[in-house]
Design a protein around this motif. Structure first.
Motif, mmCIF file in Angstrom:
data_model
loop_
_atom_site.group_PDB
_atom_site.id
_atom_site.type_symbol
_atom_site.label_atom_id
_atom_site.label_comp_id
_atom_site.label_asym_id
_atom_site.label_seq_id
_atom_site.Cartn_x
_atom_site.Cartn_y
_atom_site.Cartn_z
ATOM 1 N N ARG A 145 -52.984 -3.371 -43.152
ATOM 2 C CA ARG A 145 -52.288 -2.443 -44.038
ATOM 3 C C ARG A 145 -52.167 -1.141 -43.257
ATOM 4 N N ALA A 146 -51.023 -0.957 -42.646
ATOM 5 C CA ALA A 146 -50.821 0.183 -41.759
ATOM 6 C C ALA A 146 -49.328 0.362 -41.500
ATOM 7 N N SER A 147 -49.019 1.385 -40.729
ATOM 8 C CA SER A 147 -47.641 1.646 -40.315
ATOM 9 C C SER A 147 -47.632 2.004 -38.846
ATOM 10 N N LEU A 148 -46.539 1.663 -38.194
ATOM 11 C CA LEU A 148 -46.340 2.102 -36.810
ATOM 12 C C LEU A 148 -45.516 3.378 -36.830
ATOM 13 N N SER A 162 -53.279 4.223 -40.355
ATOM 14 C CA SER A 162 -53.933 3.401 -41.366
ATOM 15 C C SER A 162 -54.784 4.274 -42.269
ATOM 16 N N TYR A 163 -55.029 3.759 -43.470
ATOM 17 C CA TYR A 163 -55.862 4.442 -44.445
ATOM 18 C C TYR A 163 -56.932 3.462 -44.888
ATOM 19 N N CYS A 164 -58.181 3.775 -44.580
ATOM 20 C CA CYS A 164 -59.273 2.869 -44.898
ATOM 21 C C CYS A 164 -60.530 3.697 -45.169
ATOM 22 N N ASN A 165 -61.277 3.303 -46.161
ATOM 23 C CA ASN A 165 -62.504 4.011 -46.527
ATOM 24 C C ASN A 165 -62.280 5.498 -46.761
ATOM 25 N N GLY A 166 -61.168 5.835 -47.392
ATOM 26 C CA GLY A 166 -60.889 7.221 -47.731
ATOM 27 C C GLY A 166 -60.408 8.089 -46.588
ATOM 28 N N LYS A 167 -60.095 7.485 -45.457
ATOM 29 C CA LYS A 167 -59.662 8.262 -44.294
ATOM 30 C C LYS A 167 -58.371 7.702 -43.714
ATOM 31 N N THR A 168 -57.512 8.624 -43.305
ATOM 32 C CA THR A 168 -56.332 8.231 -42.543
ATOM 33 C C THR A 168 -56.684 8.329 -41.073
ATOM 34 N N GLN A 169 -56.320 7.307 -40.328
ATOM 35 C CA GLN A 169 -56.605 7.300 -38.898
ATOM 36 C C GLN A 169 -55.354 6.958 -38.114
ATOM 37 N N LEU A 170 -55.273 7.525 -36.936
ATOM 38 C CA LEU A 170 -54.215 7.190 -35.986
ATOM 39 C C LEU A 170 -54.859 6.564 -34.765
ATOM 40 N N ASP A 171 -54.329 5.412 -34.375
ATOM 41 C CA ASP A 171 -54.804 4.722 -33.177
ATOM 42 C C ASP A 171 -53.633 4.491 -32.251
ATOM 43 N N SER A 172 -53.825 4.795 -30.994
ATOM 44 C CA SER A 172 -52.792 4.566 -29.988
ATOM 45 C C SER A 172 -52.560 3.059 -29.844
ATOM 46 N N VAL A 173 -51.295 2.669 -29.736
ATOM 47 C CA VAL A 173 -50.948 1.253 -29.594
ATOM 48 C C VAL A 173 -50.309 1.043 -28.222
ATOM 49 N N PRO A 174 -51.004 0.346 -27.338
ATOM 50 C CA PRO A 174 -50.397 0.022 -26.041
ATOM 51 C C PRO A 174 -49.151 -0.840 -26.230
ATOM 52 N N LYS A 175 -48.209 -0.717 -25.333
ATOM 53 C CA LYS A 175 -46.957 -1.480 -25.441
ATOM 54 C C LYS A 175 -47.204 -2.980 -25.554
ATOM 55 N N ALA A 176 -48.226 -3.464 -24.890
ATOM 56 C CA ALA A 176 -48.534 -4.897 -24.915
ATOM 57 C C ALA A 176 -48.940 -5.380 -26.309
ATOM 58 N N TYR A 177 -49.363 -4.475 -27.171
ATOM 59 C CA TYR A 177 -49.818 -4.840 -28.511
ATOM 60 C C TYR A 177 -48.771 -4.599 -29.595
ATOM 61 N N LYS A 178 -47.672 -3.978 -29.261
ATOM 62 C CA LYS A 178 -46.686 -3.580 -30.260
ATOM 63 C C LYS A 178 -46.209 -4.752 -31.116
ATOM 64 N N ASP A 179 -45.799 -5.851 -30.503
ATOM 65 C CA ASP A 179 -45.276 -6.993 -31.253
ATOM 66 C C ASP A 179 -46.341 -7.622 -32.145
ATOM 67 N N LYS A 180 -47.553 -7.763 -31.623
ATOM 68 C CA LYS A 180 -48.645 -8.361 -32.393
ATOM 69 C C LYS A 180 -48.987 -7.487 -33.603
ATOM 70 N N VAL A 181 -49.097 -6.178 -33.377
ATOM 71 C CA VAL A 181 -49.417 -5.253 -34.469
ATOM 72 C C VAL A 181 -48.289 -5.254 -35.501
#
Length: 106
Positions: A25-28, A55-74
């Protein structure tokens, strides 16, 4: 809708259900960041573009860097979450109707 039609539709939805093992449950999002170097092209332009998972989990919004190799999977994990959510909403409606008809096959 007949009871048999409702049950058939329910089974069709269950058959289309993605595997929930990797749902997210997240957004790119794409962010443009200026690195701070005075001679860099980003100082006068758009900045360096980077892909992040918001993403928003446990009351917190977090941003995580997504490497290009993971873009399609995510992207697929996010789509699977959205698909499952929509399928569950329709399944719930069907099951409510079957309950109202006092069907034993809930």
């Amino acid at each position: 809708m007949t009871t048999d039609t409702l049950k058939a539709r329910r089974q069709e939805l269950l058959d289309r259900m993605p595997d929930p093992a990797h749902v997210m449950r997240a957004s790119l999002i794409t962010r443009s960041i200026k690195c701070g170097k005075p001679n860099c092209r980003c100082a006068n332009g758009e900045g360096h573009k980077s892909l992040y998972l918001s993403s928003y989990c446990n009351g917190k919004t977090q941003l995580d860097s997504v490497p290009k190799a993971y873009k399609d999977k995510v992207s697929q994990c996010i789509k699977d979450y959205e698909d499952i959510t929509a399928l569950l909403a329709e399944l719930s409606c069907i099951n409510l109707e079957l309950f109202r008809r006092r069907e034993d096959d809930l």
